[in-house]
Design a protein around this motif. Sequence first.
Motif, PDB file in Angstrom:
ATOM      1  N   ALA A 120     -17.693  93.362  32.036  1.00  0.00           N
ATOM      2  CA  ALA A 120     -17.998  92.670  30.781  1.00  0.00           C
ATOM      3  C   ALA A 120     -19.493  92.489  30.545  1.00  0.00           C
ATOM      4  N   ASN A 121     -20.247  92.085  31.567  1.00  0.00           N
ATOM      5  CA  ASN A 121     -21.684  91.877  31.363  1.00  0.00           C
ATOM      6  C   ASN A 121     -22.393  93.173  31.003  1.00  0.00           C
ATOM      7  N   ARG A 122     -22.038  94.255  31.671  1.00  0.00           N
ATOM      8  CA  ARG A 122     -22.664  95.548  31.371  1.00  0.00           C
ATOM      9  C   ARG A 122     -22.300  96.008  29.960  1.00  0.00           C
ATOM     10  N   LEU A 168     -24.914  96.588  26.761  1.00  0.00           N
ATOM     11  CA  LEU A 168     -24.977  97.836  25.988  1.00  0.00           C
ATOM     12  C   LEU A 168     -24.758  97.596  24.498  1.00  0.00           C
ATOM     13  N   LEU A 169     -23.796  96.748  24.151  1.00  0.00           N
ATOM     14  CA  LEU A 169     -23.517  96.486  22.732  1.00  0.00           C
ATOM     15  C   LEU A 169     -24.603  95.606  22.105  1.00  0.00           C
ATOM     16  N   LEU A 170     -25.111  94.632  22.849  1.00  0.00           N
ATOM     17  CA  LEU A 170     -26.191  93.790  22.321  1.00  0.00           C
ATOM     18  C   LEU A 170     -27.436  94.632  22.030  1.00  0.00           C
ATOM     19  N   ALA A 171     -27.667  95.674  22.813  1.00  0.00           N
ATOM     20  CA  ALA A 171     -28.802  96.577  22.577  1.00  0.00           C
ATOM     21  C   ALA A 171     -28.611  97.397  21.307  1.00  0.00           C
ATOM     22  N   ARG A 172     -27.387  97.428  20.788  1.00  0.00           N
ATOM     23  CA  ARG A 172     -27.076  98.169  19.558  1.00  0.00           C
ATOM     24  C   ARG A 172     -26.897  97.210  18.379  1.00  0.00           C
ATOM     25  N   ASP A 173     -27.482  96.047  18.466  1.00  0.00           N
ATOM     26  CA  ASP A 173     -27.485  95.033  17.410  1.00  0.00           C
ATOM     27  C   ASP A 173     -26.168  94.284  17.228  1.00  0.00           C
ATOM     28  N   TRP A 174     -25.280  94.355  18.203  1.00  0.00           N
ATOM     29  CA  TRP A 174     -24.144  93.435  18.215  1.00  0.00           C
ATOM     30  C   TRP A 174     -24.715  92.082  18.622  1.00  0.00           C
TER      31      TRP A 174
END
Length: 181
Positions: A57-59, A63-69
Amino acid sequence: MHGLTRRQLASIAEVVGVAGAAGIPVWLRGGWAMDFQLGAVTRPHVDVDWYCWHEDANRLATLLLARDWRLDPRMPVTTQLDLFTADVEASFAYLGRDSDGRPTVGGGPWVGTPLPAGMLDAPPGRIGALTVPTISVAAQIEFKQMYPVWMPERPRRSKDADDLALLRAVSGRSGPRTPRP
């Protein structure tokens, strides 16, 4: 197909692409899992529900937060991972494993509770050209059928009864399931 549905489908494709490239298994659950197993969008959806292994989950979030999630500040990450991209809400319920490697609830008050056998062994579902891992139809039926029993404060909604009819038709199964502890 209305705008939110298109954006939800785009988010599903993005999650599958990002998770797949990183070797992180994910499975659709809920209404979108049903639609992908049926091969068509059956109704509007409020959100997109997923499963992922708790240890991934953390990984996945990184990855998604780096894509503006962005994280949903209303939800504690101890129960599940809740994210937004634009106006699309996605939740990732955590999976754990028992001592034999079988999937269990991986977070929240039901942590360690066994999940349906074969739940993660379904063939991928498809809508158009998009192919996505989903939980099994049998597990979808069990969850839809049993939520009001497991959680009496959450009565069955009319959409759940409609979903059960569609899922039973695709599975050929109509009998009651055994209640889980």
